[in-house]
Write a protein that holds these residues in place. Sequence first.
Motif, short mmCIF file in Angstrom:
data_model
loop_
_atom_site.label_atom_id
_atom_site.label_comp_id
_atom_site.label_asym_id
_atom_site.label_seq_id
_atom_site.Cartn_x
_atom_site.Cartn_y
_atom_site.Cartn_z
N ARG A 1 0.53 4.78 -3.44
CA ARG A 1 -0.04 3.44 -3.19
C ARG A 1 0.87 2.63 -2.26
N ILE A 2 2.17 2.76 -2.46
CA ILE A 2 3.11 2.06 -1.57
C ILE A 2 2.94 2.56 -0.15
N ARG A 3 2.80 3.88 0.02
CA ARG A 3 2.65 4.47 1.35
C ARG A 3 1.37 3.96 2.04
N LEU A 4 0.35 3.68 1.24
CA LEU A 4 -0.92 3.16 1.77
C LEU A 4 -0.88 1.65 2.02
N GLY A 5 0.19 1.00 1.58
CA GLY A 5 0.27 -0.45 1.72
C GLY A 5 -0.47 -1.19 0.63
N LEU A 6 -0.77 -0.51 -0.47
CA LEU A 6 -1.54 -1.12 -1.56
C LEU A 6 -0.65 -1.52 -2.73
N ALA A 7 0.63 -1.27 -2.62
CA ALA A 7 1.59 -1.70 -3.63
C ALA A 7 2.93 -1.91 -2.93
N VAL A 8 3.79 -2.71 -3.52
CA VAL A 8 5.10 -2.99 -2.94
C VAL A 8 6.16 -2.86 -4.01
N ARG A 9 7.36 -2.48 -3.59
CA ARG A 9 8.46 -2.43 -4.54
C ARG A 9 8.92 -3.84 -4.87
N LYS A 10 9.32 -4.03 -6.10
CA LYS A 10 9.92 -5.31 -6.47
C LYS A 10 11.25 -5.45 -5.77
N SER A 11 11.68 -6.68 -5.55
CA SER A 11 12.98 -6.92 -4.94
C SER A 11 14.07 -6.43 -5.86
N SER A 12 15.26 -6.22 -5.28
CA SER A 12 16.38 -5.69 -6.04
C SER A 12 16.82 -6.63 -7.16
N THR A 13 16.39 -7.89 -7.07
CA THR A 13 16.77 -8.85 -8.12
C THR A 13 15.94 -8.66 -9.37
N ASN A 14 14.81 -7.91 -9.24
CA ASN A 14 13.98 -7.65 -10.40
C ASN A 14 14.49 -6.40 -11.12
N ALA A 15 14.37 -6.39 -12.41
CA ALA A 15 14.90 -5.29 -13.21
C ALA A 15 14.23 -3.98 -12.83
N GLY A 16 15.05 -2.96 -12.61
CA GLY A 16 14.53 -1.61 -12.45
C GLY A 16 14.04 -1.26 -11.08
N GLY A 17 13.82 -2.21 -10.19
CA GLY A 17 13.31 -1.90 -8.86
C GLY A 17 11.95 -1.25 -8.91
N ASP A 18 11.13 -1.59 -9.91
CA ASP A 18 9.82 -0.98 -10.09
C ASP A 18 8.87 -1.45 -9.00
N ARG B 1 -12.07 -5.86 8.35
CA ARG B 1 -11.68 -6.21 6.98
C ARG B 1 -12.68 -5.65 5.97
N GLY B 2 -13.96 -5.68 6.32
CA GLY B 2 -14.97 -5.11 5.43
C GLY B 2 -14.73 -3.62 5.20
N TRP B 3 -14.40 -2.92 6.29
CA TRP B 3 -14.09 -1.49 6.15
C TRP B 3 -12.87 -1.30 5.25
N PHE B 4 -11.84 -2.09 5.48
CA PHE B 4 -10.61 -1.96 4.71
C PHE B 4 -10.86 -2.26 3.24
N ASP B 5 -11.62 -3.29 2.95
CA ASP B 5 -11.88 -3.65 1.55
C ASP B 5 -12.59 -2.52 0.83
N GLU B 6 -13.57 -1.88 1.49
CA GLU B 6 -14.30 -0.79 0.85
C GLU B 6 -13.36 0.35 0.48
N TRP B 7 -12.58 0.80 1.46
CA TRP B 7 -11.80 2.01 1.23
C TRP B 7 -10.48 1.74 0.51
N SER B 8 -9.92 0.57 0.64
CA SER B 8 -8.71 0.26 -0.13
C SER B 8 -9.06 0.08 -1.60
N THR B 9 -10.24 -0.47 -1.87
CA THR B 9 -10.68 -0.60 -3.26
C THR B 9 -10.91 0.77 -3.88
N THR B 10 -11.52 1.66 -3.10
CA THR B 10 -11.71 3.04 -3.57
C THR B 10 -10.37 3.71 -3.84
N ALA B 11 -9.42 3.52 -2.91
CA ALA B 11 -8.11 4.13 -3.08
C ALA B 11 -7.41 3.61 -4.33
N ARG B 12 -7.52 2.32 -4.59
CA ARG B 12 -6.89 1.77 -5.79
C ARG B 12 -7.47 2.39 -7.06
#
Length: 251
Positions: free
Chosen positions: A222-239, A202-213
């Motif tokens: 970011r989605i491909r890296l697992g650092l962001a997620v798509r909003k559900s279809s019920t949310n406007a725009g699917g952002d 987890r320490g390794w992940f925190d260092e490099w995921s923070t850098t990636a962000r």
Amino acid sequence: MNQELLYSQEVLEGTPERVTKFLQGVGALPIVRTLLAQNGMTDDDIKEGRALLLKCLAEPADPRPDVHTESASAQRAAVAELDQWDEPNFARFGATLRRHDRSAHDYVFHDLKPAAGPLAVQGIATFLARIDALETGADPARRASKKADAAAAKLLESRGLTAAERKRLKKLVDVALGPTSVLDELPKVDTSARLLSLNELRGWFDEWSTTARAVVKKRSDRIRLGLAVRKSSTNAGGDVVDGAASDTATD
């Protein structure tokens, strides 16, 4: 390595999946690999994360000792045997009653069908109790058909549902329902080594995921890296929404 656990067990147990996705994303996206390299991520850093991940994956998530008692093994075997018995035998005994005594069939098989596991045990116990009632005339609601019911039970005996077979099945039901013996002492489960490995990962992940962000700006990356997620279809725009900057010890 810092031996202090900095995260909750829930956060730690979810880390291997996140690191797997992160490493796969870094490897699949040259632009992301380049951005991280420009900000200090060397091949050795990636190899370190991979090694930490593989170490955690090699350790059982729930390293329980393999502890059995003879009675518990017998109980599992009884459930398995009853589970295999109900489907073919309900079908053939049901067919016999359906042809020769529809009233007895409807009585025995009312809300009764083959099932799996514990429900199979319950179903066979119900079946046996109803066959007993046919044979002995014990159900007051069927007093008028007492003679026919006894004949129906006798017919099933000629088809293989003998007294010996019913006795065997009743014994299996008794075993399946317990009780079973207790252990002399509870097994000791030591998860400290695994948690420490997860903590390091987890320490390794925190260092490099923070850098990636900080350096990866494209949201699809970011989605491909697992650092962001798509909003559900019920949310406007699917952002998409970015994940939190980091997970803390209180997560």
